[in-house]
Design an enzyme around this catalytic site. Structure first.
Site, PDB file in Angstrom:
ATOM      1  N   ASN A 286      33.204  26.103  31.284  1.00 29.67           N
ATOM      2  CA  ASN A 286      32.571  27.436  31.439  1.00 29.67           C
ATOM      3  C   ASN A 286      31.203  27.280  31.914  1.00 29.67           C
ATOM      4  OD1 ASN A 286      34.876  28.796  30.699  1.00 29.67           O
ATOM      5  ND2 ASN A 286      34.393  29.329  28.494  1.00 29.67           N
TER       6      ASN A 286
ATOM      7  N   ARG B 215      44.636  34.632  43.324  1.00 26.78           N
ATOM      8  CA  ARG B 215      44.497  33.348  42.885  1.00 26.78           C
ATOM      9  C   ARG B 215      46.002  32.876  42.574  1.00 26.78           C
ATOM     10  NH1 ARG B 215      39.444  32.273  41.311  1.00 26.78           N
ATOM     11  NH2 ARG B 215      38.380  33.890  40.343  1.00 26.78           N
TER      12      ARG B 215
ATOM     13  N   ARG C  27      36.583  33.310  43.887  1.00 19.50           N
ATOM     14  CA  ARG C  27      35.508  32.424  43.398  1.00 19.50           C
ATOM     15  C   ARG C  27      36.298  30.985  42.864  1.00 19.50           C
ATOM     16  NH1 ARG C  27      31.330  34.430  39.879  1.00 19.50           N
ATOM     17  NH2 ARG C  27      30.145  35.139  42.035  1.00 19.50           N
TER      18      ARG C  27
ATOM     19  N   HIS D 281      41.169  42.613  44.597  1.00 17.18           N
ATOM     20  CA  HIS D 281      41.280  42.094  43.448  1.00 17.18           C
ATOM     21  C   HIS D 281      42.430  42.749  42.668  1.00 17.18           C
ATOM     22  CE1 HIS D 281      40.363  41.118  38.803  1.00 17.18           C
ATOM     23  NE2 HIS D 281      40.052  39.736  39.411  1.00 17.18           N
TER      24      HIS D 281
ATOM     25  N   ARG E 133      36.812  40.692  25.581  1.00 19.05           N
ATOM     26  CA  ARG E 133      36.846  39.293  25.402  1.00 19.05           C
ATOM     27  C   ARG E 133      35.614  38.686  25.754  1.00 19.05           C
ATOM     28  NH1 ARG E 133      39.425  36.805  29.883  1.00 19.05           N
ATOM     29  NH2 ARG E 133      37.492  36.014  30.598  1.00 19.05           N
TER      30      ARG E 133
ATOM     31  N   HIS F   8      43.318  38.529  29.211  1.00 20.22           N
ATOM     32  CA  HIS F   8      42.975  38.728  30.687  1.00 20.22           C
ATOM     33  C   HIS F   8      43.448  39.983  31.125  1.00 20.22           C
ATOM     34  CE1 HIS F   8      43.450  38.235  35.163  1.00 20.22           C
ATOM     35  NE2 HIS F   8      42.133  37.737  35.111  1.00 20.22           N
TER      36      HIS F   8
END
Length: 716
Positions: A53, A401, A431, A461, A590, A618
């Site tokens: 991270n 992704r 990214r 997205h 989160r 998520h």
């Protein structure tokens, strides 16, 4: 805190700095590594996650702030901090936290791993037989790869790629007595190039060379290289070698309006990410002499406070290699995603050897919740069935992704080969997944799939799949509308929601959204979907104000929202006004949150909770009481400016009563978590919830696994 009544609603004291909030989030990740309740190898995993991270943070945020400082930008963020003040905040916060991380690894975690038979050994402590094995392995596997690079007036300072681990080598010429400096790159796999060929960080010794009771014994690769360096520099005396690691700015900077070929432009930028960006961090062992530090800081053009001296291993993110060692007693209990038995009961079909997804969806909307529900047995099976069905005419999907061995991509290729019209929007600007997406885009194009690379100026997205099927004299459209990526690997560790439906009004909206993505459309209104950057922001504001109006009339008014981050100033101001009107606001966030909850006169009615545990939260869920007729949405968008204004996002209404009840029960269970939940305080800090004396522990991830098992059927 100042008297709120005398301040404007947008006063800087009413906001938490976004950098500070993110740093506190990563501190909560580190806490899972330090928490004695966390199993040993899970502690290793969280220590690694904390490191990776932080790598990404340095690759994305630091250089952006430094650029603003160099450009003399002094405009403050909503919380009142200038770019320089934010850099100071970051460096001040990180110094003791990074020290804490490395001290815990050296003084606690590494000894406890050794007690459990998992030894990270230092090369000098090995027996002659063990060292001989490693020397032979070095000569066969490592030595041919290494390229020592001299640094002197005749050899310019070598370029060092992003996240590379290196050795700074000091030498003395045996003839002239002259001192020399060289760099040797350690060929480990960097996070910035996960697909590249490289060696593992730890060289493991075979069982015959391990002491009795030792289950795993490994030596850091840099030590194997360091203690065998003499063969790289014949005729030189080795004075010393010192590991160091470089992090570079890695945020893509693409002028899309000037890019004639977006695919080629992104490929160029990805290469630049590894080889042509400014250094944002230097990590170096504390034992390195001043000559080494000066050579590196001058060559990399980096100075304090972005130089971190470490007295243990560099790049603890590589500990992830150990986190999945096959010792179940040292880890969380294994979890195998399942299917609700109800799916099989309602739509079992011998021809498919399981659920007939078209039949099941015809009977009503279906909620899937990963990783509790099997991604392979639900979403992947739905697309696979569509790819083989002779009645399917078309499939459209967005891919943000996806995994390297994506079954969904394979199904899309099969569908195209079967004559089905397949159109896929592959977001090349996702990214750190750009390279993977480029590879899949080319594979899909070669198979005859219509591939679109996204919209100029916007990231796509949203998570959407549309299947068009001939049924009788007409067609029916089936959809998966979700919160997560179509990625089988992350679906095992990310919590995400999806709705499978064939509702006509939603189908019409999704069809028109795909027309917007793949063609020319200026659609401004949708029947059911909230779409960014089209109508999502204004609809969210309307729904918040609707609750505020109800509260002012003395009616029950509640807002519940779950997301990854909240950082949009305009939305926060709306929430403050709603709280002042008497709306009860519960936020499950989160990560980053720049809203201050619980401030008298400003936000007493707002609570913010963060859940950090074995799964990464998520999913995004948004609920508005609406006089008892709750408006409930799931989707891909956080309440951040980038999501609402600079991305194509979609929020899907939950229209089925059964699905709505299921979702409400899941959210209520999460809100009652007393094991993994942290309460955000008005000053921006977090306090972890603890069970009261005599109270049972309620970890939401464990409870959801138990609940899912109770309604499960084995997954084929």
């Amino acid at each position: 805190m100042n008297d709120v009544g005398s301040l404007s609603l947008a006063h800087p004291s009413h906001f938490i700095n976004r950098e500070k909030s993110w740093l506190y989030f990563n501190d909560r990740v580190l806490h899972e590594a330090l928490d004695p309740r966390t199993p040993l190898l899970e502690q290793v995993k969280f220590l690694a996650i904390f490191s990776t991270n932080l790598d990404e943070y340095f690759m994305v945020r630091i250089d952006a702030l430094r650029d603003q400082v160099e450009a003399n930008v002094t405009t403050p963020t909503p919380d009142g901090l200038t770019p320089q003040q934010q850099l100071d905040l970051i460096s001040t916060h990180l110094a003791p936290v990074i020290t804490q991380q490395h001290d815990y690894f050296a003084q606690n975690l590494r000894p406890r791993l050794a007690e459990a038979g998992i030894i990270i050994a230092d090369y000098p402590t090995l027996t002659p037989e063990q060292q001989a094995y490693l020397h032979n392995d070095f000569m066969r596997q490592v030595f041919p790869i290494l390229t020592p690079l001299a640094v002197d007036p005749g050899h310019p300072f070598p370029y060092m790629s992003n996240l590379s681990l290196n050795l700074a080598v000091l030498l003395q010429d045996t003839k002239t007595g002259q001192h020399h400096f060289a760099r040797v790159k350690v060929p480990t796999k960097a996070a910035s190039n996960p697909g590249g060929k490289a060696l593992k960080r730890f060289v493991t010794l075979p069982e015959p060379l391990r002491p009795p009771g030792v289950r795993w014994l490994g030596v850091p690769l840099e030590q194997v290289i360091g203690y065998n360096l003499a063969v790289l520099f014949p005729g030189m005396d080795l004075v010393g070698w010192y590991p160091f690691r470089v992090t570079r700015d890695a945020d893509l900077a693409i002028r899309e309006d000037e890019a004639g070929d977006l695919l080629a432009e992104i490929e160029k930028e990805v290469r630049s990410r590894r080889y042509g960006r400014d250094a944002t961090r230097l990590e170096i062992v504390k034992a390195a002499p001043e000559l080494v530090r000066e050579t590196l800081t001058q060559g990399l053009n980096i100075q304090l406070p972005w130089v971190y001296e470490v007295n243990t291993l560099l790049n603890l993110g590589d500990l992830m290699e150990l986190a999945f060692l096959p010792y179940p007693e040292l880890r969380d209990s294994d979890w195998t995603p399942v299917l609700p038995a109800l799916f099989e009961e309602k739509a079992y079909n011998d021809a498919y050897g399981g659920v007939d997804w078209f039949n099941l969806i015809q009977q009503g909307d279906v909620l899937v919740h990963h990783p509790y529900h099997s991604f392979a047995g639900t979403v992947e099976r739905f697309i696979a069935q569509a790819a083989k069905d002779p009645e399917v005419l078309g499939i459209k999907m967005t891919l943000y992704r996806t995994s390297g061995d994506s079954p969904i991509v394979q199904s899309l290729i099969l569908a195209a080969e079967n004559g089905i019209q397949v159109a896929v929007l592959v977001e090349l600007k996702a990214r750190f997944d750009e390279e993977n997406n480029i590879l899949w885009a080319r594979r899909l194009e070669q198979a005859g799939v219509h591939v679109v690379y996204g919209l100029i100026g916007l990231k796509t997205h949203s998570k959407l799949a549309l299947v068009v099927r001939r049924e009788g004299e007409g067609i029916r459209r089936y959809m998966h509308l979700g919160t997560g990526n179509y990625n089988s690997k992350t679906a095992r560790i990310y919590t995400d929601l999806g709705i499978l439906t064939c509702r006509d009004d939603l189908a019409a909206d999704v069809t028109e959204l795909f027309n917007f993505l793949t063609g020319y459309s200026r659609q401004r209104q949708y029947r059911q979907l909230l779409v960014a950057p089209v109508n999502m922001r204004e609809e969210i504001v309307r729904l918040i104000r609707q609750e505020a109006d109800q509260a002012r009339l003395g009616q029950p008014a509640r807002i519940f929202a779950k997301m990854n981050a909240l950082a949009d100033t305009a939305i926060i101001l709306e929430l403050y006004q709603a709280a002042q009107a008497g709306v009860e606001i519960r936020l499950l966030i989160r990560g980053m949150c720049t809203l201050r909850p619980g401030v008298p006169g400003l936000s007493e009615g707002i609570q913010v909770v963060s859940i950090i545990g074995r799964f990464l939260e998520h999913s995004r869920v948004f609920g508005f009481h609406n006089g008892g007729q709750e408006n409930l949405y799931i989707g891909s968008a956080d309440w951040r400016t980038r999501n609402l204004d600079r991305r194509v996002e979609a929020l899907t209404p939950v229209l089925d009563g059964v699905v709505k009840q299921q979702l409400q029960e899941i959210m209520e269970l999460m809100w009652m978590d007393n094991r993994q939940a942290w309460d955000l305080q008005p000053d921006g800090t977090y306090i972890q919830r603890q069970p009261a004396l005599g109270e049972a522990e309620r970890g939401s991830h464990a409870l959801l696994m138990q609940r899912t098992l109770a309604e499960a059927t084995p997954v084929v």
